[in-house]
Each structure stands twice: as C-alpha cells, then as structure tokens.
Design a protein around this motif. Structure first.
Motif, PDB file in Angstrom:
ATOM      1  N   GLU A 252      -7.627   3.815  -6.310  1.00 45.02           N
ATOM      2  CA  GLU A 252      -7.102   4.225  -7.614  1.00 45.02           C
ATOM      3  C   GLU A 252      -7.177   3.103  -8.656  1.00 45.02           C
ATOM      4  N   SER A 253      -7.734   1.940  -8.286  1.00 49.11           N
ATOM      5  CA  SER A 253      -7.784   0.786  -9.187  1.00 49.11           C
ATOM      6  C   SER A 253      -9.193   0.565  -9.734  1.00 49.11           C
ATOM      7  N   ASP A 254      -9.254  -0.200 -10.830  1.00 48.27           N
ATOM      8  CA  ASP A 254     -10.547  -0.568 -11.411  1.00 48.27           C
ATOM      9  C   ASP A 254     -10.934  -2.001 -11.074  1.00 48.27           C
ATOM     10  N   LEU A 255      -9.927  -2.840 -10.797  1.00 50.17           N
ATOM     11  CA  LEU A 255     -10.157  -4.238 -10.434  1.00 50.17           C
ATOM     12  C   LEU A 255      -9.126  -4.639  -9.401  1.00 50.17           C
ATOM     13  N   SER A 274     -10.675 -11.238   3.256  1.00 47.79           N
ATOM     14  CA  SER A 274     -11.804 -10.507   3.824  1.00 47.79           C
ATOM     15  C   SER A 274     -11.509  -9.015   3.922  1.00 47.79           C
ATOM     16  N   GLY A 275     -10.320  -8.678   4.417  1.00 46.54           N
ATOM     17  CA  GLY A 275      -9.959  -7.270   4.571  1.00 46.54           C
ATOM     18  C   GLY A 275      -9.890  -6.537   3.250  1.00 46.54           C
ATOM     19  N   VAL A 276      -9.264  -7.164   2.264  1.00 47.40           N
ATOM     20  CA  VAL A 276      -9.160  -6.549   0.938  1.00 47.40           C
ATOM     21  C   VAL A 276     -10.540  -6.398   0.315  1.00 47.40           C
ATOM     22  N   ALA A 277     -11.356  -7.448   0.425  1.00 49.55           N
ATOM     23  CA  ALA A 277     -12.694  -7.414  -0.173  1.00 49.55           C
ATOM     24  C   ALA A 277     -13.558  -6.318   0.443  1.00 49.55           C
ATOM     25  N   LYS A 278     -13.457  -6.132   1.750  1.00 58.64           N
ATOM     26  CA  LYS A 278     -14.255  -5.091   2.415  1.00 58.64           C
ATOM     27  C   LYS A 278     -13.830  -3.695   1.954  1.00 58.64           C
ATOM     28  N   LEU A 279     -12.529  -3.491   1.813  1.00 57.09           N
ATOM     29  CA  LEU A 279     -12.046  -2.190   1.337  1.00 57.09           C
ATOM     30  C   LEU A 279     -12.483  -1.946  -0.103  1.00 57.09           C
ATOM     31  N   LYS A 281     -15.138  -3.219  -1.585  1.00 54.26           N
ATOM     32  CA  LYS A 281     -16.587  -2.969  -1.566  1.00 54.26           C
ATOM     33  C   LYS A 281     -16.885  -1.547  -1.095  1.00 54.26           C
ATOM     34  N   LYS A 282     -16.138  -1.086  -0.100  1.00 54.16           N
ATOM     35  CA  LYS A 282     -16.306   0.272   0.422  1.00 54.16           C
ATOM     36  C   LYS A 282     -16.177   1.309  -0.688  1.00 54.16           C
ATOM     37  N   HIS A 283     -15.270   1.060  -1.620  1.00 55.28           N
ATOM     38  CA  HIS A 283     -15.016   2.025  -2.694  1.00 55.28           C
ATOM     39  C   HIS A 283     -15.635   1.613  -4.029  1.00 55.28           C
ATOM     40  N   GLY A 284     -16.515   0.614  -4.000  1.00 54.50           N
ATOM     41  CA  GLY A 284     -17.240   0.215  -5.196  1.00 54.50           C
ATOM     42  C   GLY A 284     -16.386  -0.422  -6.268  1.00 54.50           C
ATOM     43  N   GLU A 302     -19.190 -14.093   0.860  1.00 59.22           N
ATOM     44  CA  GLU A 302     -20.032 -14.036  -0.333  1.00 59.22           C
ATOM     45  C   GLU A 302     -20.579 -12.623  -0.549  1.00 59.22           C
ATOM     46  N   ASN A 303     -20.758 -11.870   0.538  1.00 56.83           N
ATOM     47  CA  ASN A 303     -21.323 -10.523   0.447  1.00 56.83           C
ATOM     48  C   ASN A 303     -20.303  -9.486  -0.012  1.00 56.83           C
ATOM     49  N   ASP A 304     -19.019  -9.791   0.137  1.00 58.45           N
ATOM     50  CA  ASP A 304     -17.974  -8.801  -0.137  1.00 58.45           C
ATOM     51  C   ASP A 304     -17.204  -9.080  -1.425  1.00 58.45           C
ATOM     52  N   LEU A 305     -16.997 -10.341  -1.751  1.00 65.48           N
ATOM     53  CA  LEU A 305     -16.261 -10.696  -2.960  1.00 65.48           C
ATOM     54  C   LEU A 305     -17.159 -10.648  -4.200  1.00 65.48           C
ATOM     55  N   THR A 306     -16.595 -10.225  -5.313  1.00 67.23           N
ATOM     56  CA  THR A 306     -17.311 -10.304  -6.579  1.00 67.23           C
ATOM     57  C   THR A 306     -17.350 -11.746  -7.063  1.00 67.23           C
TER      58      THR A 306
END
Length: 346
Positions: A252-255, A274-279, A281-284, A302-306
């Motif tokens: 439900e968030s934008d950032l 890591s867990g937050v970043a993966k979730l 990324k999962k939802h774009g 590096e692959n998951d965090l903006t």
C-alpha cells in the motif's frame, strides 16, 4: 505519496519505533501533506518485545527466573492472544555478562525454561522464542533440563532465527559462534565434542538427527533443544513481519524506508534490511536503507535495495555517533533529504 518506515533498531542507540518516528517526522516537517506509516520491525533478535508490544492485543507479563550465570532477574514476555513471545536475549543474552572464557564455561540456558513454564500457565498454546543475541553455548542442555518434567503436549514451540547452522561440526554452534561469546580454542573443541556426542547418541537411541535440521546450531545449540522438544525452527524476520502485516503495508506504500546500525554484505543473511528490501522488490516499490554506517560491498543487497545511505553528516567517533539524540536528529535530516529529492522529480 505514501511513505512506510520499517527500520530496525540501532543497537545501543535507538529503537525501531524511535527511528521510524524520527524519519517520518523529518519528512512531515517538509511535506506535511504526505501520508506516512510506521511499522516497528525486528529480525527475531534483540528488540522483538519492543516491536510486538505495539500490537493491539499485546499483554506484557513478567516472571522471576535466572540469567545465564544463575543470577536472579525479572524478565518480561508478551502474550498475543494464546501466543507467547519470549526474547531469549532478555534472559540469557550476551549483553548480560562480561564476555570471556570464565563466563562462557558457566553460561546456561536453564533460566529460559521458567519463562516457558510461566507462558504455559498463562494459557499460551504457541510459544515463540527468539534465538539471537544469546551468550550461551551449552547445546541447549540447560533448557532441556529445566523442562524435563514439563508437559508440552498441546503446546507448539517455535524457535525464531535466521541462522541455519547445524548442531555441531565445522559449521556448528560451537565452531562458528562460541568464540564471539568468549570461548578459547580449547573450549570450542570441548563444546563441539560434547555436542557431537549428544547428537550421535540421540540419533542412535531415538532416531533423531539434529544435523539434518537447519538451525539447530542457533543460539549455541538452543535451536537443537527446541527441535528435540518437537518444536519448529523458522525465519525470525518472516515471523515478525507476518505478525505486524508488513507485506500488506509495503503493497500500500509508494516508498519504503528501512535500515539498521551497520550495513554490509552479511546484512543479506536474514536481517531486517534484506527482508524488507526483498518484499519491496517483490511488489515493485523503491526501498531506501538509512543506516548508521555502511560498507562499500553490500553483496546481494545491491540487487534488492534502490539505494543505501549513511545518516552521518561528518566524521564522528562511534561513541558520539550512537548517542540517541544524535542518531535521531541525523535520521530525520537524512529522511527529509531523501523525500526532497524524490518530490523534486514528481
């Protein structure tokens, strides 16, 4: 735009709730019309009780027990309906002792059993024990002894940890973790041999192979004791994130803002960021980590965090950097600048 803050505690400096509040307050000071949400978060280690205390049905209980050196202390745990949450670091935590060969030789998980017994008496049907931050390496023997006459039928026991190490061996509890708890090389060899004998006897006599159960080496072998008692070993981050409905909030968030005290390649191993970043990324969703300090090499993160930023504004000593007031001020300032940058492109 809706911004979600789910920042892990900075150990010795600020809690997850404090950091979330600081970040979002900094943003609202510049953009009062933005929507924001704070979800205190942890990975199954220190701070679990602080995070879950914000749940509407949380009831705080206390119990008199003994710490890892047998000293009397009063410790809290939480009831969420018929689920009890026990933070093992509160009872047998490494921060409760002066780390050294003498303390690790005496350290026991025995006192944890009294808290489990109290939770059962309070009506808990599910008991979750967070396994990070302990100062013990007794293979869980003290815990087993404390519960040897306790009826656990009808109770689901869960160990929360993202450690997957086996009970003994080159990647086992003693070999990998005992040194940081004060053990000498000789003690590590001794502890590992003890754990190997116990596990091999268990396999021979009862057909239970602790080596094949990921995570039995967690918390100095406490994970193995929980497994032996019929319990489950699951991801600490997933457990906490499910309880606080983190994934839905991310959707439900934008950032998404996350963070921890120090970010490096090891942070990809079951930690909050890591867990937050993966979730995210999962939802774009873009996910930015705001941290006390960071390494150049973030590995798979590096692959998951903006993006990932240190909140420090100048060269500073560690003692000064971890002062709560300094940390919260810097967190607010950095979060506000992130928001300013993003808003400038909208």
């Amino acid at each position: 735009m809706k911004i979600l803050a789910a920042i892990d505690s900075f150990k010795g400096s600020a809690t997850s709730e404090q950091l979330n509040t600081a970040a979002l307050s900094g943003i609202l000071a510049a953009f009062p019309d933005l929507q924001v949400q704070s979800i205190p978060i942890a990975d199954g280690g220190e701070g679990v009780l602080d995070v879950l205390a914000y749940q509407e049905n949380a009831i705080r209980k206390t119990i008199q027990t003994t710490d890892l050196l047998g000293r009397q202390l009063e410790v809290p745990y939480l009831l969420l309906g018929d689920t009890a949450i026990i933070e093992s670091a509160k009872i047998i935590g490494i921060d409760l002792v002066t780390v050294g060969s003498e303390s690790i030789s005496r350290a026991t998980t025995f006192g944890l059993g009294a808290v489990v017994q109290s939770a059962i008496q309070a009506g808990a049907k599910t008991i979750i024990v967070s396994l990070r931050g302990t100062g013990t390496s007794d293979g869980g023997q003290g815990f087993l002894k404390s519960l040897e006459t306790t009826d656990l039928s009808g109770v689901t026991l869960i160990g929360a940890s993202d450690v997957t190490n086996p009970y003994y061996g080159e990647n086992g509890a003693a070999t990998i973790f005992a040194a940081q708890k004060g053990a000498t090389a000789a003690q590590i060899t001794q502890f590992n041999a003890r754990d190997a004998r116990f596990a091999q006897e268990l396999l021979r006599d009862r057909g239970i192979d602790l080596q094949k159960i990921p995570g039995t080496g967690a918390a100095g072998g406490l994970g193995g004791a929980i497994a032996l008692l019929g319990g489950q070993l699951i991801s600490g981050f997933k457990l906490i994130s499910d309880l606080v409905h983190l994934e839905q909030a991310i959707l439900e968030s934008d950032l998404v803002l996350t963070g921890e005290g120090h970010l490096d390649y090891q942070s990809s191993q079951g930690k909050v960021v890591s867990g937050v970043a993966k979730l995210a990324k999962k939802h774009g969703k873009p996910c930015v980590a705001l941290v006390g300090s960071r390494s150049d090499d973030l590995g798979m993160l590096e692959n998951d965090l903006t993006a990932a930023f240190s909140i420090q504004t100048r060269p500073i000593s560690l003692d000064d950097a971890i002062m709560t007031q300094t940390t919260l001020k810097n967190m607010a300032n950095t979060a506000q600048n992130i928001a300013r940058l993003i808003e400038s492109f909208r």
